[in-house]
Scaffold this motif. Structure first.
Motif, short mmCIF file in Angstrom:
data_model
loop_
_atom_site.label_atom_id
_atom_site.label_comp_id
_atom_site.label_asym_id
_atom_site.label_seq_id
_atom_site.Cartn_x
_atom_site.Cartn_y
_atom_site.Cartn_z
N MET A 53 0.85 -1.21 0.00
CA MET A 53 0.00 0.00 0.00
C MET A 53 0.88 1.25 0.00
O MET A 53 2.09 1.16 0.25
N GLU A 57 -1.47 5.52 2.92
CA GLU A 57 -2.32 4.42 3.41
C GLU A 57 -1.71 3.74 4.64
O GLU A 57 -2.41 3.41 5.59
N ILE A 58 -0.39 3.57 4.63
CA ILE A 58 0.27 2.96 5.80
C ILE A 58 0.04 3.86 7.03
O ILE A 58 -0.35 3.40 8.10
N GLU A 60 -2.27 5.99 7.53
CA GLU A 60 -3.70 6.06 7.91
C GLU A 60 -4.17 4.76 8.57
O GLU A 60 -4.85 4.78 9.59
N GLN A 61 -3.78 3.64 7.98
CA GLN A 61 -4.33 2.36 8.46
C GLN A 61 -3.51 1.73 9.58
O GLN A 61 -4.04 1.01 10.42
N GLN A 62 -2.20 1.97 9.58
CA GLN A 62 -1.37 1.30 10.59
C GLN A 62 -0.69 2.27 11.54
O GLN A 62 -0.13 1.87 12.55
#
Ligand code: S3P
Length: 182
Positions: A53, A57-58, A60-62
């Motif tokens: 990703m 995205e990293i 935001e998601q992790q």
């Protein structure tokens, strides 16, 4: 046995590029990689590939901490290979990374002012650290925090904003050649 590459400036196994976002680590890295006939390892690209990703995205998601763990791991792996290594701007924040940089010279700091960098990266949606708020102010606070760390890790400081890319590369090549002399 470690592999040694021959080039016009002598055997060079590695160059690590550091500096704030927008300083040109990836593009100078590409040029050096050609000049020295060494592969380019762009840590951000490797992380994106591994994670499957994008960097936003990293984040935001992790979360940023997860990104930083991947960044340290990727640096650890990269320094084991002969390569030009383009790091992300935040590489110097972790003590573990700074120790690795010190152990794997030469480290080159592409230095530039927040004003110069802001003009280059303003509005870049691939950089989560400048996604919110004013890009120049954000870069100013990052510079305040990171400049002393870049300086502490660097074997060579190149004033990026006053030079053409070609000149930056020439300065680095000259530096590499001078290190090889007895
Ligand atoms: C970061 C810089 C980025 C990327 C991430 C975090 C930072 O790399 O690693 O967005 O902390 O300054 P570039 O310096 O290549 O933009």
């Amino acid at each position: 046995m470690e592999q040694i590459h021959n080039s016009p400036v002598g055997p060079v196994q590695r160059v690590i590029l550091i500096g704030l976002m927008g300083a040109g680590k990836s593009s100078i890295g590409r040029r050096l990689s050609k000049e020295l006939d060494l592969p380019l390892i762009d840590l951000d690209d490797v992380i994106v590939e591994k994670a499957g990703m994008s960097i936003p995205e990293i984040f935001e998601q992790q979360g940023e901490a997860a990104f930083r763990r991947m960044e340290s791991e990727t640096l650890r792996e990269a320094v084991e290979q002969p390569a030009i290594i383009a790091t992300g701007g935040g590489i110097v924040m972790a003590e573990e990374n700074r120790a690795l940089l010190k152990q794997h010279p030469p480290v080159v700091w592409l230095q530039a002012s927040p004003e110069f960098l802001a003009a280059r990266i303003d509005g870049d949606s691939n950089r989560p650290l400048i996604a919110v708020g004013n890009t120049l102010n954000r870069l100013k606070s990052l510079a305040e925090l990171r400049y002393p760390l870049y300086e502490a890790c660097a074997d060579l400081v190149v004033p990026r904003e006053f030079l053409k890319k070609k000149e930056v590369v020439q300065i680095i090549l000259r530096f590499l050649a001078s290190r090889k002399q007895p």
